[in-house]
Design an enzyme around this catalytic site. Structure first.
Site, PDB file in Angstrom:
ATOM      1  N   LYS A 126      10.512  17.376  40.656  1.00 13.65           N
ATOM      2  CA  LYS A 126      10.214  17.390  39.215  1.00 13.65           C
ATOM      3  C   LYS A 126      10.732  16.077  38.649  1.00 13.65           C
ATOM      4  O   LYS A 126      11.688  15.512  39.161  1.00 13.65           O
ATOM      5  CB  LYS A 126      10.936  18.548  38.522  1.00 13.65           C
ATOM      6  CG  LYS A 126      10.341  18.924  37.194  1.00 13.65           C
ATOM      7  CD  LYS A 126       9.220  19.934  37.356  1.00 13.65           C
ATOM      8  CE  LYS A 126       8.453  20.160  36.089  1.00 13.65           C
ATOM      9  NZ  LYS A 126       7.518  21.290  36.222  1.00 13.65           N
ATOM     10  N   ASP A 166       3.317  18.292  32.975  1.00 15.15           N
ATOM     11  CA  ASP A 166       4.135  19.416  32.494  1.00 15.15           C
ATOM     12  C   ASP A 166       4.183  19.210  30.973  1.00 15.15           C
ATOM     13  O   ASP A 166       3.288  18.555  30.418  1.00 15.15           O
ATOM     14  CB  ASP A 166       5.543  19.392  33.140  1.00 15.15           C
ATOM     15  CG  ASP A 166       6.342  20.680  32.886  1.00 15.15           C
ATOM     16  OD1 ASP A 166       6.095  21.680  33.575  1.00 15.15           O
ATOM     17  OD2 ASP A 166       7.219  20.697  31.997  1.00 15.15           O
TER      18      ASP A 166
HETATM   19  P1  NDP Z   1       2.282  21.407  26.621  1.00 14.89           P
HETATM   20  O1  NDP Z   1       3.035  20.163  26.340  1.00 14.89           O
HETATM   21  O2  NDP Z   1       0.815  21.354  26.759  1.00 14.89           O
HETATM   22  O3  NDP Z   1       2.615  22.521  25.535  1.00 14.89           O
HETATM   23  C1  NDP Z   1       3.914  22.930  25.295  1.00 14.89           C
HETATM   24  C2  NDP Z   1       3.895  23.925  24.141  1.00 14.89           C
HETATM   25  O4  NDP Z   1       5.192  24.512  24.010  1.00 14.89           O
HETATM   26  C3  NDP Z   1       3.578  23.263  22.807  1.00 14.89           C
HETATM   27  O5  NDP Z   1       2.874  24.157  22.000  1.00 14.89           O
HETATM   28  C4  NDP Z   1       4.967  23.000  22.263  1.00 14.89           C
HETATM   29  O6  NDP Z   1       5.044  22.865  20.851  1.00 14.89           O
HETATM   30  C5  NDP Z   1       5.682  24.249  22.703  1.00 14.89           C
HETATM   31  N1  NDP Z   1       7.132  24.008  22.712  1.00 14.89           N
HETATM   32  C6  NDP Z   1       7.800  23.000  23.299  1.00 14.89           C
HETATM   33  N2  NDP Z   1       9.104  23.094  23.053  1.00 14.89           N
HETATM   34  C7  NDP Z   1       9.268  24.175  22.291  1.00 14.89           C
HETATM   35  C8  NDP Z   1      10.382  24.806  21.712  1.00 14.89           C
HETATM   36  N3  NDP Z   1      11.615  24.315  21.869  1.00 14.89           N
HETATM   37  N4  NDP Z   1      10.163  25.937  20.991  1.00 14.89           N
HETATM   38  C9  NDP Z   1       8.927  26.438  20.819  1.00 14.89           C
HETATM   39  N5  NDP Z   1       7.826  25.880  21.335  1.00 14.89           N
HETATM   40  C10 NDP Z   1       8.003  24.768  22.064  1.00 14.89           C
HETATM   41  O7  NDP Z   1       2.959  22.007  27.947  1.00 14.89           O
HETATM   42  P2  NDP Z   1       2.379  23.095  28.964  1.00 14.89           P
HETATM   43  O8  NDP Z   1       1.516  24.061  28.268  1.00 14.89           O
HETATM   44  O9  NDP Z   1       1.884  22.382  30.152  1.00 14.89           O
HETATM   45  O10 NDP Z   1       3.745  23.823  29.415  1.00 14.89           O
HETATM   46  C11 NDP Z   1       4.233  25.010  28.805  1.00 14.89           C
HETATM   47  C12 NDP Z   1       5.209  25.682  29.751  1.00 14.89           C
HETATM   48  O11 NDP Z   1       4.539  26.006  30.982  1.00 14.89           O
HETATM   49  C13 NDP Z   1       6.430  24.848  30.176  1.00 14.89           C
HETATM   50  O12 NDP Z   1       7.526  25.710  30.375  1.00 14.89           O
HETATM   51  C14 NDP Z   1       5.990  24.271  31.514  1.00 14.89           C
HETATM   52  O13 NDP Z   1       7.089  23.896  32.322  1.00 14.89           O
HETATM   53  C15 NDP Z   1       5.250  25.454  32.091  1.00 14.89           C
HETATM   54  N6  NDP Z   1       4.292  25.190  33.168  1.00 14.89           N
HETATM   55  C16 NDP Z   1       3.287  24.294  33.014  1.00 14.89           C
HETATM   56  C17 NDP Z   1       2.389  24.089  34.036  1.00 14.89           C
HETATM   57  C18 NDP Z   1       1.222  23.186  33.897  1.00 14.89           C
HETATM   58  O14 NDP Z   1       0.402  23.150  34.812  1.00 14.89           O
HETATM   59  N7  NDP Z   1       1.051  22.466  32.812  1.00 14.89           N
HETATM   60  C19 NDP Z   1       2.532  24.782  35.322  1.00 14.89           C
HETATM   61  C20 NDP Z   1       3.573  25.774  35.350  1.00 14.89           C
HETATM   62  C21 NDP Z   1       4.424  25.942  34.311  1.00 14.89           C
HETATM   63  P3  NDP Z   1       5.359  21.444  20.165  1.00 14.89           P
HETATM   64  O15 NDP Z   1       4.042  20.774  20.062  1.00 14.89           O
HETATM   65  O16 NDP Z   1       5.968  21.787  18.863  1.00 14.89           O
HETATM   66  O17 NDP Z   1       6.328  20.723  21.082  1.00 14.89           O
HETATM   67  O1  2IT Z   2       5.861  23.744  36.619  1.00 16.62           O
HETATM   68  C1  2IT Z   2       4.866  23.490  37.311  1.00 16.62           C
HETATM   69  O2  2IT Z   2       4.572  24.145  38.316  1.00 16.62           O
HETATM   70  C2  2IT Z   2       4.000  22.375  36.894  1.00 16.62           C
HETATM   71  N1  2IT Z   2       4.265  21.753  35.876  1.00 16.62           N
HETATM   72  C3  2IT Z   2       2.815  21.974  37.727  1.00 16.62           C
HETATM   73  C4  2IT Z   2       3.227  21.126  38.895  1.00 16.62           C
HETATM   74  C5  2IT Z   2       2.115  20.522  39.694  1.00 16.62           C
HETATM   75  O3  2IT Z   2       2.446  19.746  40.604  1.00 16.62           O
HETATM   76  O4  2IT Z   2       0.937  20.796  39.461  1.00 16.62           O
END
Ligand code: NDP
Ligand code: 2IT
Length: 446
Positions: A126, A166
């Site tokens: 990461k 992420d």
């Molecule tokens: P994005 O950046 O696309 O979206 C993140 C969202 O979470 C935004 O709406 C953001 O709002 C909100 N957020 C961030 N910080 C906070 C906070 N402190 N309180 C409330 N809301 C918050 O990220 P992703 O959708 O990719 O990721 C979301 C989650 O999923 C994370 O935990 C990530 O690690 C996990 N994840 C993502 C993967 C992926 O493929 N993208 C894979 C597996 C897990 P704001 O705009 O206000 O910051």
């Molecule tokens: O938390 C996660 O698994 C991710 N942000 C995706 C990682 C990846 O390599 O696709």
């Protein structure tokens, strides 16, 4: 907590005194895998558990760049190369002002077990930076990203370490990162996943985490002869994972009533249908707007300023924003209001006390390392397509993703069944651990 776990965690605390999230993530795993370790003398003799909590390599670097006002800015960049027992280091990059080594170490640690559960040949890593893309111009994002990659490029490679997105790293950032890598390494390869379709990306990668979390919920519900159809659903966040969670819930006949960002939540009791979701995607992905704008646009919607969505009654919840967004009280409220299924799209969104509430209530609780593994699983499928120099169809990738989520569910059942109930936390941790532990055992003391 057993004496063995207590002693082990004291050492984690001593070695990493400031890393509270890393401590939290390790404790959750160690509590469930300690009996497995205690029953296996080879694991103990070769100190598998002591080695698995120590990153293979931590890289930290300076990221200087110039903003639009021509002022010099300095951020901090990291890549945690956590575990390569099953394949090249694999995991996302997070750009967010809250990023520290602690954040990335907890995420890299979770990634070990998640990646193992996918059944595909990927290790765990990461990375990221305390850079916040919010309120930055495209030019500033590019300047920062190119500087970030100018250092990172020497540590990664398609057979070594393969980053992805992420929080704060989506299609735009991946494009800039890939462009700079290609320029520096003079190599067009599958070094990053989440690329655009047409230049090496896989179809369904943007959808994969959200779709996967819904597929996992579907499997959990099926153990009780139930389904998503007709369910009232709460989703937090409004980014990549949240958006595609809503899309798949809609497709399966559920009704999503909430979304959120770090400023507050919206509650739309009529449901966020396909048309409204398209509007949210445009707002968030093209205009980088805020979720309160939804309540202005769609009448009959409430904006809950400064609030998380967990007070809203639901059957199924998909936390899809950030770590520790469900505290113990939120968990109690969810259960008291009738929520009986939680599928975690985010990484470690529930605090330890909240997890205990869910486990004691014996609801269907799918922890992030199992429920959100669909994203990295399709990243792995993107690596496969890149290595084969071809592109698979939408249908094929979605079918593979669906099968992987079913397999992860099955592995959780196999290792987590307790009488007539399934403890998915136990199942995911043990199933994920055994594969990595056996690979580490076979590869000697490295
Ligand atoms: P994005 O950046 O696309 O979206 C993140 C969202 O979470 C935004 O709406 C953001 O709002 C909100 N957020 C961030 N910080 C906070 C906070 N402190 N309180 C409330 N809301 C918050 O990220 P992703 O959708 O990719 O990721 C979301 C989650 O999923 C994370 O935990 C990530 O690690 C996990 N994840 C993502 C993967 C992926 O493929 N993208 C894979 C597996 C897990 P704001 O705009 O206000 O910051
Ligand atoms: O938390 C996660 O698994 C991710 N942000 C995706 C990682 C990846 O390599 O696709």
């Amino acid at each position: 907590m057993s004496e063995d776990v207590k002693n082990f965690m004291e050492n984690i605390q001593k070695k990493n005194p400031t890393e509270v999230k890393f401590y939290q993530a390790v404790k959750e795993v160690v509590e469930w895998v300690m009996p497995v370790v205690k029953a296996n003398s080879a694991y103990q003799k070769t100190k598998i558990l002591e080695r698995i909590v120590e990153p293979e390599r931590v890289i930290q670097f300076r990221v200087p760049w110039m903003d639009d006002a021509r002022e010099v800015q300095i951020n901090r960049g990291f890549r945690i190369e956590m575990n390569s027992a099953l394949g090249p280091y694999k995991g996302g990059l997070r750009f967010h002002s809250s990023v520290t080594e602690d954040t990335l170490k907890f995420l890299a640690f979770e990634q070990i077990f998640k990646n193992s559960l996918t059944g595909t040949p990927i290790g765990a890593g990461k990375g990221g930076s305390d850079f916040d893309p919010k309120n930055k111009s495209d030019n500033e994002v590019m300047a920062f990203t190119q500087s970030f990659m100018s250092e990172l490029f020497r540590h990664i490679g398609p057979q070594t370490d393969v980053p992805a997105g992420d929080v704060g790293v989506g299609g735009r950032e991946i494009g800039f990162l890939f462009g700079q890598y290609k320029r520096l390494a003079n190599e067009f390869s599958g070094v990053i996943t989440g690329k655009g379709y047409g230049w090496g990306g896989s179809l369904i990668r943007p959808e994969a985490t959200g779709y996967g979390a819904v597929f996992f919920a579907q499997e959990m519900l099926a153990t009780r002869g139930d389904s998503i159809k007709g369910k009232t659903v709460t989703v937090s966040g409004s980014g990549n994972v949240a958006q595609y969670t809503v899309e798949k819930v809609n497709e399966l006949g559920g009704k999503v009533v909430t979304l959120s960002d770090s400023d507050g939540s919206i509650y739309d009791e009529n449901g966020i249908d396909a048309e409204k979701l398209a509007w949210v995607m445009d707002l968030k992905n093209n205009h980088r707007g805020r979720i309160w704008e939804y309540a202005e646009k769609f009448k009959g919607t409430k904006y809950l300023k400064g609030k998380k969505p967990w007070d809203i009654p639901c059957d199924v919840a998909f936390p899809s924003a950030i770590e520790n967004e469900i505290d113990e009280n939120d968990a109690k409220t969810l259960v008291a209001n009738g929520c009986f299924c939680v599928s975690e799209g985010a990484n470690m969104p529930t605090v330890q006390g909240g997890i205990e509430v869910f486990l004691n209530a014996k609801i269907l609780y799918g922890p992030g390392k199992a429920a959100n593994a669909g994203g990295v699983a399709v990243s792995s499928l993107e690596m496969t397509q890149n290595a084969m120099h071809l592109f698979w169809s939408r249908e094929k990738v979605e079918e593979e993703l669906h099968q992987i989520m079913k397999n992860i569910h099955e592995a959780c059942v196999q290792h987590g069944k307790v009488d007539d109930w399934i403890n998915y936390v136990k199942g995911a941790n043990i199933a994920g651990f055994i594969k990595v532990a056996d690979a580490m055992l076979a590869q000697g003391i490295v």
